[in-house]
Design a protein around this motif. Structure first.
Motif, mmCIF file in Angstrom:
data_model
loop_
_atom_site.group_PDB
_atom_site.id
_atom_site.type_symbol
_atom_site.label_atom_id
_atom_site.label_comp_id
_atom_site.label_asym_id
_atom_site.label_seq_id
_atom_site.Cartn_x
_atom_site.Cartn_y
_atom_site.Cartn_z
ATOM 1 N N SER A 360 0.854 -1.192 0.000
ATOM 2 C CA SER A 360 0.000 0.000 0.000
ATOM 3 C C SER A 360 0.889 1.241 0.000
ATOM 4 C CB SER A 360 -0.898 0.006 1.245
ATOM 5 O OG SER A 360 -0.157 0.445 2.380
ATOM 6 N N GLY A 361 0.242 2.394 -0.034
ATOM 7 C CA GLY A 361 1.009 3.650 0.031
ATOM 8 C C GLY A 361 1.526 3.952 1.421
ATOM 9 N N GLY A 362 1.037 3.208 2.410
ATOM 10 C CA GLY A 362 1.509 3.417 3.780
ATOM 11 C C GLY A 362 0.585 4.302 4.601
ATOM 12 N N LEU A 363 1.125 4.795 5.693
ATOM 13 C CA LEU A 363 0.372 5.594 6.663
ATOM 14 C C LEU A 363 0.669 7.077 6.467
ATOM 15 C CD1 LEU A 363 1.449 3.429 9.740
ATOM 16 C CD2 LEU A 363 -0.815 3.405 8.669
ATOM 17 N N PRO A 364 -0.319 7.941 6.678
ATOM 18 C CA PRO A 364 -0.045 9.383 6.585
ATOM 19 C C PRO A 364 1.145 9.770 7.475
ATOM 20 C CG PRO A 364 -2.401 9.004 6.814
ATOM 21 C CD PRO A 364 -1.732 7.667 6.982
ATOM 22 N N ILE A 365 2.066 10.552 6.930
ATOM 23 C CA ILE A 365 3.238 10.955 7.721
ATOM 24 C C ILE A 365 2.807 11.963 8.787
ATOM 25 C CG2 ILE A 365 4.784 10.532 5.766
ATOM 26 C CD1 ILE A 365 5.039 13.553 5.385
ATOM 27 N N GLU A 379 -17.116 12.950 3.268
ATOM 28 C CA GLU A 379 -16.048 12.067 3.720
ATOM 29 C C GLU A 379 -16.534 10.627 3.793
ATOM 30 O OE1 GLU A 379 -13.855 13.439 7.106
ATOM 31 O OE2 GLU A 379 -12.485 11.733 7.025
ATOM 32 N N LEU A 380 -15.690 9.682 3.358
ATOM 33 C CA LEU A 380 -16.028 8.263 3.347
ATOM 34 C C LEU A 380 -15.270 7.547 4.469
ATOM 35 C CD1 LEU A 380 -15.799 7.806 -0.528
ATOM 36 C CD2 LEU A 380 -17.894 7.764 0.870
ATOM 37 N N PRO A 381 -15.810 6.412 4.909
ATOM 38 C CA PRO A 381 -15.184 5.713 6.047
ATOM 39 C C PRO A 381 -13.848 5.045 5.678
ATOM 40 C CG PRO A 381 -16.992 4.417 5.173
ATOM 41 C CD PRO A 381 -17.028 5.736 4.443
ATOM 42 N N TRP A 382 -13.047 4.827 6.695
ATOM 43 C CA TRP A 382 -11.780 4.105 6.543
ATOM 44 C C TRP A 382 -12.054 2.618 6.794
ATOM 45 C CZ3 TRP A 382 -6.926 6.983 8.875
ATOM 46 C CH2 TRP A 382 -6.911 8.301 8.394
ATOM 47 N N ASP A 383 -12.658 1.967 5.838
ATOM 48 C CA ASP A 383 -13.011 0.563 6.042
ATOM 49 C C ASP A 383 -12.194 -0.368 5.156
ATOM 50 O OD1 ASP A 383 -14.051 0.928 3.546
ATOM 51 O OD2 ASP A 383 -16.151 0.612 4.105
ATOM 52 N N GLY A 384 -11.280 0.195 4.385
ATOM 53 C CA GLY A 384 -10.439 -0.641 3.532
ATOM 54 C C GLY A 384 -11.117 -1.084 2.251
ATOM 55 N N ASN A 385 -12.391 -0.704 2.069
ATOM 56 C CA ASN A 385 -13.121 -1.121 0.864
ATOM 57 C C ASN A 385 -13.618 0.056 0.035
ATOM 58 O OD1 ASN A 385 -13.051 -3.999 1.160
ATOM 59 N ND2 ASN A 385 -14.365 -3.699 2.947
ATOM 60 N N VAL A 386 -14.312 0.978 0.680
ATOM 61 C CA VAL A 386 -14.913 2.108 -0.031
ATOM 62 C C VAL A 386 -13.803 2.937 -0.672
ATOM 63 C CG1 VAL A 386 -16.291 4.186 0.211
ATOM 64 C CG2 VAL A 386 -16.820 2.183 1.589
ATOM 65 N N VAL A 387 -13.999 3.226 -1.952
ATOM 66 C CA VAL A 387 -13.014 4.009 -2.698
ATOM 67 C C VAL A 387 -13.538 5.425 -2.903
ATOM 68 C CG1 VAL A 387 -11.838 4.259 -4.931
ATOM 69 C CG2 VAL A 387 -12.026 1.999 -3.849
ATOM 70 N N GLY A 388 -12.680 6.394 -2.659
ATOM 71 C CA GLY A 388 -13.049 7.792 -2.879
ATOM 72 C C GLY A 388 -11.843 8.571 -3.358
ATOM 73 N N ILE A 424 -8.813 3.622 2.403
ATOM 74 C CA ILE A 424 -7.988 3.670 3.611
ATOM 75 C C ILE A 424 -8.504 2.592 4.548
ATOM 76 C CG2 ILE A 424 -7.060 5.148 5.433
ATOM 77 C CD1 ILE A 424 -7.876 7.592 3.831
ATOM 78 N N ASP A 425 -7.619 1.768 5.062
ATOM 79 C CA ASP A 425 -8.103 0.707 5.948
ATOM 80 C C ASP A 425 -8.192 1.237 7.380
ATOM 81 O OD1 ASP A 425 -5.687 0.416 7.285
ATOM 82 O OD2 ASP A 425 -5.160 -1.478 6.346
ATOM 83 N N PRO A 426 -8.828 0.470 8.278
ATOM 84 C CA PRO A 426 -9.065 1.015 9.623
ATOM 85 C C PRO A 426 -7.784 1.365 10.375
ATOM 86 C CG PRO A 426 -10.456 -0.898 9.225
ATOM 87 C CD PRO A 426 -9.494 -0.830 8.076
ATOM 88 N N ASP A 427 -6.655 0.804 9.936
ATOM 89 C CA ASP A 427 -5.381 1.135 10.576
ATOM 90 C C ASP A 427 -4.715 2.356 9.967
ATOM 91 O OD1 ASP A 427 -5.331 -0.763 12.531
ATOM 92 O OD2 ASP A 427 -4.331 -2.273 11.277
ATOM 93 N N GLY A 428 -5.304 2.878 8.881
ATOM 94 C CA GLY A 428 -4.743 4.088 8.279
ATOM 95 C C GLY A 428 -3.890 3.851 7.048
ATOM 96 N N LEU B 22 -4.479 6.571 13.409
ATOM 97 C CA LEU B 22 -3.515 5.523 13.035
ATOM 98 C C LEU B 22 -3.220 4.554 14.175
ATOM 99 C CD1 LEU B 22 -0.859 7.445 10.913
ATOM 100 C CD2 LEU B 22 -3.144 6.661 10.291
ATOM 101 N N TYR B 23 -3.294 5.042 15.401
ATOM 102 C CA TYR B 23 -2.871 4.222 16.541
ATOM 103 C C TYR B 23 -3.986 4.131 17.579
ATOM 104 C CZ TYR B 23 1.475 5.375 14.192
ATOM 105 O OH TYR B 23 2.454 5.550 13.242
ATOM 106 N N HIS B 24 -5.215 4.105 17.085
ATOM 107 C CA HIS B 24 -6.367 4.164 17.981
ATOM 108 C C HIS B 24 -6.418 3.006 18.958
ATOM 109 C CE1 HIS B 24 -7.958 1.328 15.029
ATOM 110 N NE2 HIS B 24 -7.541 2.190 14.110
ATOM 111 N N ASP B 25 -5.814 1.863 18.571
ATOM 112 C CA ASP B 25 -5.897 0.689 19.455
ATOM 113 C C ASP B 25 -4.683 0.573 20.381
ATOM 114 O OD1 ASP B 25 -4.247 0.274 17.333
ATOM 115 O OD2 ASP B 25 -4.916 -1.767 16.904
ATOM 116 N N LYS B 26 -3.715 1.461 20.235
ATOM 117 C CA LYS B 26 -2.561 1.439 21.157
ATOM 118 C C LYS B 26 -3.007 2.040 22.510
ATOM 119 C CE LYS B 26 0.947 0.271 20.279
ATOM 120 N NZ LYS B 26 2.128 0.943 19.722
ATOM 121 N N THR B 27 -2.254 1.730 23.561
ATOM 122 C CA THR B 27 -2.767 2.051 24.893
ATOM 123 C C THR B 27 -1.904 3.016 25.713
ATOM 124 O OG1 THR B 27 -1.702 0.060 25.744
ATOM 125 C CG2 THR B 27 -4.021 -0.128 25.141
ATOM 126 N N ILE B 28 -2.594 3.630 26.653
ATOM 127 C CA ILE B 28 -1.956 4.421 27.711
ATOM 128 C C ILE B 28 -2.271 3.686 29.018
ATOM 129 C CG2 ILE B 28 -1.942 6.637 28.919
ATOM 130 C CD1 ILE B 28 -2.896 7.927 26.293
#
Lengths: 562, 562
Positions: A360-365, A379-388, A424-428, B22-28
């Motif tokens: 993938s392109g990776g995570l936003p810096i 705005e569309l959800p970050w579900d890894g499927n919906v394309v926008g 964008i997948d749920p992890d970003g 990006l790190y919503h599931d990481k913990t404090i």
């Protein structure tokens, strides 16, 4: 209430200050040719940067002026990266891959005053003068030899200018929003668009690149910057390497894959960045009878410009112990938007899931905000499927183009429209799926399909034409033209190819011309490029006639760019 | 010519935006007590941050207002780190170690409107009200239990406020130079001085900290922030950890060395930062019958505030496999000025030379300029020998103090005078040799020798008094008073100790009083503190009488601070 902190601007000269002092003995190495390298320290570089600033001052360059380069990746070009912005002028790195008329346009549009060029770009510069670049007041030639015969005037020898200049120069305290550099990027149609980087954007991007879980260049590394210094500031890598105090290796004039491989071996290069195409050509070179070349120093390879194929990444990992990683960027974002990093949560995933993220392109810096939107801008959800459409926003990203009406549509409600479609997948992790704009990315450089179509349709025998991108082994994408002729006319693919070569750089010319009875259209009457691409891929398009440029595959005219 | 880049401000809310996504599931993780921890995700944290911003709005907090805390390191305190600056107010973290009168002074001087406090600070807060903190309009108590009986009014329960508030809050687009946080730092004399951090300074410092060859917190790490959140923003570590998406471990209310060690074991902590004194106490705890505690997860330990002794660094390395490293910082620089990193050139050096660098303050961090100057302000060479006053300049460094006449002498020609004396070697390693200011650093917190001297000299029987720092095993430095009495008067050390306790925090009181016939002076007639320190060290000072506070060594009143 305001903070009570020094108003110290973020300037490239501040990065140089620190590196000259802390890493003065680290080196910048430039490949000159087989077994020949130029090497000097950051301290020596800094002195020459100051001499250059003084020399440019004597040529009449003042704060706010533009200085252009036509040059490859080498130490002299690196010096312009600090001297020109350092003195408060703006460095315009002319893209060597553009068509000459476009290069002249960018020089005129940027209002560049001085042109610093590699000696191998001499005839090009002379051609540009013929086309008309009246704003250029001085030409400076970078060469190890004497000043060549030329019609350029007035012309100066880079080394003579430096020798005559003082190494003492006080960098001015500029506004950090001052323009440091200009790069032009190809447009959907028309002339290239000027992207004007501020000092602030480049300093912030260099810091972000060198953070952990990003590119993270370390002082201990020997980094080869292959992506060209005339393209998107070489992905900001020269700045990041200097900031880290890393050994910087530059591949010199017109390098080929053999040169990269030899330089890795000779300089014990540990990391490098290049276009995906370059990584693929380097592999092919090794496979093609050069398996014994020692590349064992190389640990990591950033391949960008396009998503690298998994097979290529695996090959480098399995055969050469090199970790290939990628990101997502564009000239308009200094240039990174995303960068791949392996989150700790990936250790729980199966191999396929990890590969989906690695390719993938990776995570936003850091400091980068990304969203995907539907056609209504929602705005569309970050579900890894919906394309926008991918929209971005950051202190690295343009808010418009240099004196260009196309600025009006570039930014919507504060967000830059990348023209890319993705999810964008749920992890970003951001994955680019397609491009909304009609651009073809060949060897890392953009080709405007619309410009080719418009040109084709000016041909008296062409009724309709559309140019689409098809996958290509080496350049990843190449243009293919679908043409419908007027009744009772004939024209060959070879003739159309020649017709286009009068207007475009060689590597823009479509590899094939498919003569169709009709071009598939959408319900709106537009060319249905998505369907055409699919039909070509499946062999479902039935051309009346087909013409393929048999020399295209080996053509050296194709770009090796970002 | 200006760059054409979005004017996106550097804001703490931007860091939160990215980490929540990006790190919503990481913990404090916060230590609550033996075997008890509170753990939640950055996503949950972000929701509570927004609730808190809404709750503070209902309490009347507006952009530009100040909100104060009296709290330890835990998740609720962390929430204030983002809610208060995020909404455009300024977080004033009151230093728990200051003397009560000083704490009241800082609250009044900062103009704080709301005071958020840990329930264990209740009686202190009531005392502060008695002293007078009329600007505080609301008290908010952070507790797991019910709201306690108190004279504070109006008083609110932190959790009740959050439960009643909406989790939807749009962070405003602030000027990046807006004040995000205020910390007070002890002065040579008089009241503490207010340092006002901008969003810009904290974001830049967090980015710099997370760069390669700096602190470089990675997403994969489990980081315990021991340095207090009421002191110099906990060295910016909470921000850096959030930016990295690292697991953040907070040691909770009034932690002791046993708690730190247990938390490392329980949470598999991989890295931590603390005052040198804490690193030493943790070692002593392990040596003192707790050798079997598993700390094998711990890989690195940043000890700061003072230069850690080599023996301590070696102990952790040899016995626990922990790399100890250090830096050089101060409240006035957000706080880092330098950070240690092992340059690649160190591999050519002998062990002693490497240790000289490892125990130095390190190299100036990115964007930081450092110089040493002589008494006339002339810059001195970086030869590793010449000692001068360390001057610094950066977008992290103060340009003055909050409404304070002492601002006038803080910055000279754009450079902040650190008050430290040091040398810089040709590679850029900065070593602090001494302090120009009369301050004693005990357990990481400053003690003003001048304030103690002035107070002592108000005693009717004291003719002359000087307070110097002596080395101390646990606190690294402790104050010792040298006193000359008026003729024919007597007073005991115990009496002077009691006399000072009416005016100062317990840990400020000198450990010993040396009654001298005369105090050695310089040719200028000033107390020759350097000579006095040397005489004490060599046993060359002949006191008429000597009094040592026998309970000082074990005193829990001494600070465990930065």
């Amino acid at each position: 209430m305001q903070g009570m902190i020094m108003d110290e601007p973020l300037l490239l000269s501040t990065l140089l200050w620190r590196t000259e002092r802390l890493y003065h003995d680290k080196t910048i190495v430039t490949r000159l040719g087989h077994d020949r390298y130029h090497s000097y320290t950051y301290a020596e570089c800094g002195q020459r940067v100051r001499r250059l600033a003084n020399a440019l001052t004597t040529l009449g360059v003042e704060q706010g002026d533009r200085v252009a380069t036509l040059a490859w990746n080498h130490y002299r070009h690196f010096e312009t990266y600090y001297a020109v912005p350092g003195m408060g002028a703006t460095l315009h790195t002319v893209n060597l891959r553009l068509f000459e008329e476009q290069q002249a346009y960018t020089l005129n549009h940027a209002g560049s005053k001085v042109l610093i060029l590699d000696v191998d770009q001499l005839s090009l510069a002379e051609k540009l003068v013929e086309i008309g670049i009246p704003g250029i007041e001085s030409f400076v030639i970078m060469t190890d030899g004497p000043l060549p015969e030329t019609t350029l005037s007035p012309v100066y020898h880079y080394e003579e200018l430096l020798a005559a200049a003082s190494p003492a120069f006080e960098f001015p305290e500029l506004d950090e929003r001052s323009a440091a550099a200009i790069c032009f990027t190809s447009a959907t149609t028309g002339n290239p668009k000027g992207v004007v980087y501020s000092h602030r954007a480049l300093v912030l991007q260099s810091m972000a690149l060198n953070m952990q879980n990003q590119l993270g260049i370390r002082e201990q590394e020997i980094w080869m910057a292959i992506s060209p210094m005339f393209h998107a500031n070489a992905w900001c890598v020269p700045h990041a390497a200097l900031l880290a105090g890393a050994t910087l290796v530059l591949p010199g004039v017109h390098p080929l894959e053999a040169d990269y491989i030899e330089t890795i071996r000779d300089q014990r290069v540990t990391g490098m960045n290049a276009a995906v195409t370059v990584g693929s050509m380097m592999r092919d070179y090794l496979l093609d009878g050069h398996d014994d070349v020692d590349t064992s120093s190389l640990q990591r390879m950033w391949l960008g410009g396009q998503a690298p194929p998994r097979g290529l990444m695996e090959w480098w990992g399995k055969n050469r112990g090199v970790t290939v990683f990628t990101g997502y960027g564009m000239t308009e974002s200094s240039p990174q938007v995303c960068f791949y990093s392996a989150k700790s949560s990936l250790s729980d995933l199966d191999e396929e899931s990890v590969w989906r993220r690695r390719t993938s392109g990776g995570l936003p810096i850091p400091l980068m905000r990304v969203k995907i939107v539907d056609e209504a801008g929602e705005e569309l959800p970050w579900d890894g499927n919906v394309v926008g459409t991918i929209m971005i926003r950051s202190p690295y990203t343009v808010n418009g183009y240099l004196d260009d009406p196309r600025s009006a549509t570039a930014v919507i409600d504060g967000w830059f429209d990348t023209g890319d479609l993705g999810c964008i997948d749920p992890d970003g992790y951001v994955t680019v799926k397609d491009r909304a704009k009609d651009l073809i990315k060949s060897g890392g450089e953009w080709i405007s399909s619309i410009d080719l179509e418009n040109a084709l349709m000016t041909h008296p025998h062409v009724r309709e034409a559309t140019v689409v991108s098809v996958p290509h082994e080496k350049w990843l994408e190449r243009p293919v033209a679908c043409v419908v002729l007027n009744h009772s006319t004939t024209v060959t693919g070879a003739e159309l190819s020649d017709f286009l070569q009068e207007r475009f750089a060689k590597w823009w010319i479509p590899d094939a011309f498919l003569f169709l009875a009709d071009v598939p259209k959408t319900s709106m009457g537009k060319f249905n490029k998505k369907l055409i691409r699919e039909l070509i891929a499946e062999g479902g398009l039935q051309p009346v006639e087909e013409w393929t440029n048999t020399s295209a595959k080996e053509s050296s005219a194709a770009p090796i760019a970002s």
